[in-house]
Design a protein around this motif. Structure first.
Motif: not given
Length: 512
Positions: A143, A231, A162, A78, A227
């Motif tokens: 993410s 994620g 993040l 990520d 992503f």
């Protein structure tokens, strides 16, 4: 959690009277709060059955390592998947120009650095069994949110968040595992999750290339799919980890009482003057962990090492594209995989040697020559095959310094509190190196990047010098400590005062 602040007993208060009797009694006595497992000279008072230790170690490996390894794998994916997204169209779609991409990488590291030590202190206070899954869930959600950004400002916001959530991951897991394993065992167990960094490079490249072959995922297409998929996987793993991670041996339902006693006693037996494995937090011991000479030296080395580690992670796809500009984007992603596979092998092999020898400093020193050769090749030739070969030399040694350095700072403090701050400082300094790495490969320096490669060569040479000097100093100071009388220096001091000395205890010896 409230119960994290106390260290529960593992038996009756009479257990300490058994410490010259049968082995089982020894384990119970050494596990008891208020009972020290070493004498005033730092020698262990407890003997252990090697077969019982081996059985316990296998059980710990089975119940602890897989979960934290998977979480760290997707933590690194990520973080680094922005490199894969970059060559898949992220820059163009977000309208990034000049140094915007480098700035995005830097924003992540600013929050990552700022929250590093506070996160590890919070990990001790809350309890890693809750804290690690919670921050994993946080960076999984962030993410996923990255798939829906449309400009630099939005991308900067999610990258900052993040960094906040990922700050506690690497030091938190290292601190968590130090509660369960002996000094010599810890390095290899740290490598079992840190190996996920090069594996993330390999698996992340494969996963990204596979995702990019899809037409769409839900309503998103192109680089945004990377992503979304990664994620969602992180979020799922985080939810499962709330059920599988256990704070400490006393609360592990999958251990028998005898195994709990043994787990606690093993850790205690290596901590001079320690009467409780999980001590109460106080600022004095937090500072001792940070100000230990070995902590500061190792943290500086990890800063320099991380310039190269993070530089390789973020810019490997870009470097491969300059080597093979005529290949398709998917093929360029795939070319990043083999060096990381080699890196994964050595990330396990070097700590395994460290475990068998119970040595870390010399392994750090020996990890530098191949990196020096690799960056020298980057600087000395423009031949594509030679430069691609150099990436294998880099990955073969770079990632192993992570488990070695965290294990080294853990081995050279005594209390649990000092250990949490020492590991926190080490990883924080490492991420200062990561911040530097985001500016080591600048657009105008391509395609051969002499400045970036020269910086990394200088960093690695400095690691060699500093690590060698530290080893010499540790041996010198241990010889100096041999001439001190523990009995005289500790006379008149209370048990708590003795325990608060940590690495300043006269019987403490640096562990090279």
């Amino acid at each position: 959690m409230a119960d994290e602040k106390r260290a529960p007993s593992s038996g009756s208060s009479k257990a300490g009277a058994q410490h010259t009797e049968a082995p089982d009694g020894l384990h119970s006595a050494a596990a008891e709060r208020g009972f020290a497992a070493t004498d005033e000279n730092g020698q262990s008072l407890v003997q252990f059955d090697p077969k019982a230790e081996a059985r316990l170690r296998r059980k710990l490996d089975l119940f602890l390592v897989p979960t934290v390894s998977l979480l760290y794998l997707f933590c690194f994916i990520d973080r680094a998947n922005i490199g894969n997204a970059k060559i898949a169209g992220l820059e163009k779609d977000l309208g990034l120009k000049d140094y915007d991409y480098n700035a995005l990488l830097s924003i992540f590291y600013i929050s990552y650095i700022v929250f590093e030590i506070p996160s590890n202190i919070m990990c001790k206070w809350v309890g890693p069994g809750w804290f690690i899954p919670a921050i994993s869930l946080g960076f999984g959600i962030v993410s996923l949110a990255t798939a829906f950004v449309h400009n630099f400002a939005q991308a900067a916001g999610v990258r900052f968040l993040l960094g906040v959530f990922e700050a506690g991951m690497m030091p938190g897991i290292a601190y968590y595992l130090s509660r369960w394993y002996r000094r010599s065992e810890l390095t290899f167990r740290l490598s079992l999750y840190i190996v996920m960094a090069p594996m993330a490079g390999a698996f992340g490249g494969l996963l990204a290339s596979g995702i990019l072959t899809l037409d769409h995922v839900g309503g998103v297409t192109g680089w945004r799919m990377i992503f979304v998929v990664e994620g969602i996987i992180t979020i799922g793993l985080s939810v499962i980890s709330f059920l599988t991670l256990t704070d400490r041996p006393e609360t592990a339902r999958w251990l028998t009482q005898e195994e709990k006693d043994l787990a606690i006693a093993r850790v205690k037996s290596e901590r001079v003057a320690t009467t409780e494995v999980l001590d109460r937090m106080d600022s004095k011991k937090l500072l001792l962990g940070i100000l230990s000479p070995v902590t500061m030296s190792t943290a500086f080395m990890f800063l320099l090492n991380n310039i190269t580690v993070q530089g390789l992670a973020f810019f490997a796809p870009t470097i491969v594209r300059t080597i093979y500009p005529d290949k398709s984007t998917v093929m360029q992603q795939l070319y990043t995989v083999p060096p990381y596979v080699v890196g994964g092998f050595f990330t396990l092999a070097l700590p395994l040697v460290s475990w068998r020898l119970d040595r870390r400093q010399i392994i750090i020193i020996l990890s530098t020559p191949l990196i020096i050769v690799g960056y020298s090749m980057f600087l000395g030739t423009a031949n594509s095959s030679a430069r691609y070969a150099a990436t294998f030399l880099l990955s073969s040694s770079l990632f192993a310094v992570g488990p070695l350095s965290n294990s080294q700072v853990s081995a050279n403090v005594v209390s649990d509190t000092a250990r949490s701050s020492a590991i926190g400082l080490n990883v924080m300094m490492g991420n200062v190196g990561g911040l530097i790495a985001t500016w080591s490969y600048l657009p105008w320096d391509g395609p051969n990047y002499p400045i970036g490669n020269g910086l990394n060569l200088a960093a690695c040479c400095t690691v060699l010098l500093v690590s060698t000097a530290t080893l010499v100093w540790m041996k010198w100071d241990n010889r100096r400590r041999e001439g001190r009388s523990a009995e005289e220096e500790l006379a008149g001091m209370s048990q708590q005062e003795i325990q608060d000395l940590d690495w300043k205890h006269p019987a403490f010896r640096w562990k090279p």
